[in-house]
Design an enzyme around this catalytic site. Structure first.
Site, mmCIF file in Angstrom:
data_model
loop_
_atom_site.group_PDB
_atom_site.id
_atom_site.type_symbol
_atom_site.label_atom_id
_atom_site.label_comp_id
_atom_site.label_asym_id
_atom_site.label_seq_id
_atom_site.Cartn_x
_atom_site.Cartn_y
_atom_site.Cartn_z
ATOM 1 N NE ARG A 92 20.426 84.047 12.874
ATOM 2 C CZ ARG A 92 19.428 84.871 12.570
ATOM 3 N NH1 ARG A 92 18.291 84.809 13.229
ATOM 4 N NH2 ARG A 92 19.561 85.762 11.604
ATOM 5 N N GLY A 93 18.993 77.838 13.352
ATOM 6 C CA GLY A 93 19.123 76.719 14.290
ATOM 7 C C GLY A 93 20.083 75.663 13.774
#
Length: 333
Positions: free
Chosen positions: A272-273
């Site tokens: 997700r980063g």
């Protein structure tokens, strides 16, 4: 009460930047603002929502549909006529029930006519606007989880009491809280797009200027708003330009590689980063009017996108922002 102009907020550049990025690209996933009380968290969010131009809504629609979407939501809003309304800003109370948030059976109508009808909740009211939750770290986890799911999917699905309702719910989720009053679970915090740390100003000049501007606004709200109108118009044009440019910007492979290398270097959990970093860098480039997304956009937005995703390192108690800046320096010089 008249709103405080967004551009008149003293300092807090990181918070204002995060809100502008989220306004340009709501798909980033909302903004989490942690910090001291009385530092302008809700003031900034309200000011940005009020700054945006009015939206067109299908007449008679309770779900905020655009006129060209009339008849495609649970309301029989077949009118092609449009009305203008301010960008929604919904302040969700901590004590809100799940029914109040999602929507539920309209009991009054059911008892009066025996007809099953749906009463829209706060998510429907926030569609195409902002949903603000103060002290989100004190909200029940299942409600936070639910809100994040809807914010990501941009759709609210309710199936209960014999009802099956599906409606659009696209909004910018903004949460704020004081870490001293309780931490937000890391699994939930990770799902916010951007994270901001707000601190009480330490410069005497800033504190004096805050008092001066607040006093001027209280004394003559209309005059104070007029004084800042030119700056407000600049911010408005910047957002509009960013929204227009966003769809045309592609992120080059070398910049994607930079983002992936940085996420690996800081030890960000999951993927997700990378995705948030990519979207945020693209939104920042659009906001600045850049012709392409570059490494500088990635590094400028990295603390916002990654600081709440770092694994705890028992051997390194350095703050997350410092760890990110150190990794940037080591990777890119």
């Amino acid at each position: 009460m008249s709103r405080f102009p967004f551009s008149a907020i003293v300092g807090q550049h990181e918070m204002k930047l995060a809100l502008l990025i989220a306004a340009v690209d709501p798909s980033i996933g909302g903004v989490m603002v942690f910090g001291d009380r009385g530092t302008g968290k809700s003031t900034a969010a309200r000011a940005l929502a009020a700054l945006l131009p009015p939206i067109s809504v299908a007449e008679g629609c309770r779900y905020g549909c655009r006129p060209d979407q009339a008849g495609t939501c649970p309301d029989p809003c077949t009118s092609k006529r449009a009305r203008k309304q301010a960008v929604p800003f919904v302040d969700m109370p901590l004590g809100a029930t799940e029914d109040r948030v999602l929507g539920a059976l309209d009991l009054e109508r059911a008892l009066r006519s025996g007809e099953k009808a749906f009463e829209p909740g706060l998510l429907a009211k926030a569609h195409r606007g902002f949903l603000y939750i103060d002290e989100i770290n004190l909200l029940e986890d299942h409600l936070v989880d639910l809100l994040l799911d809807v914010a990501a999917s941009r759709e609210n699905v309710v199936e209960r009491e014999g009802l099956s309702v599906r409606h659009r719910a696209s909004f910018v989720l903004i949460g704020s809280g004081n870490p001293e009053e309780g931490e937000l679970r890391p699994q939930l915090l990770d799902r916010f797009g951007l994270s901001v740390e707000v601190r009480t100003p330490t410069q005497i000049e800033d504190r004096v200027e805050i008092m001066r501007r607040c006093a001027a606004q209280e004394r003559d709200a209309a005059g104070f708003a007029n004084e800042w109108q030119a700056e407000e118009n600049k911010v408005l044009r910047q957002i509009a330009r960013g929204q227009t440019k966003l769809a045309k910007l592609e992120v080059p492979d070398d910049v994607l590689t930079d983002a992936a290398n940085l996420c690996m270097a800081v030890g960000a959990d999951g993927l997700r980063g990378e995705l948030t970093l990519m979207r945020s860098a693209r939104a920042l480039a659009a906001l600045r009017g850049a012709k392409s997304v570059r490494r500088e956009h990635v590094t400028d937005v990295a603390p916002l996108a990654l600081r709440h995703r770092l694994r705890r390192d028992v051997l390194d108690e350095t703050g997350s922002t410092v760890r990110i800046e150190r990794s940037i320096s080591e990777l890119f010089g």
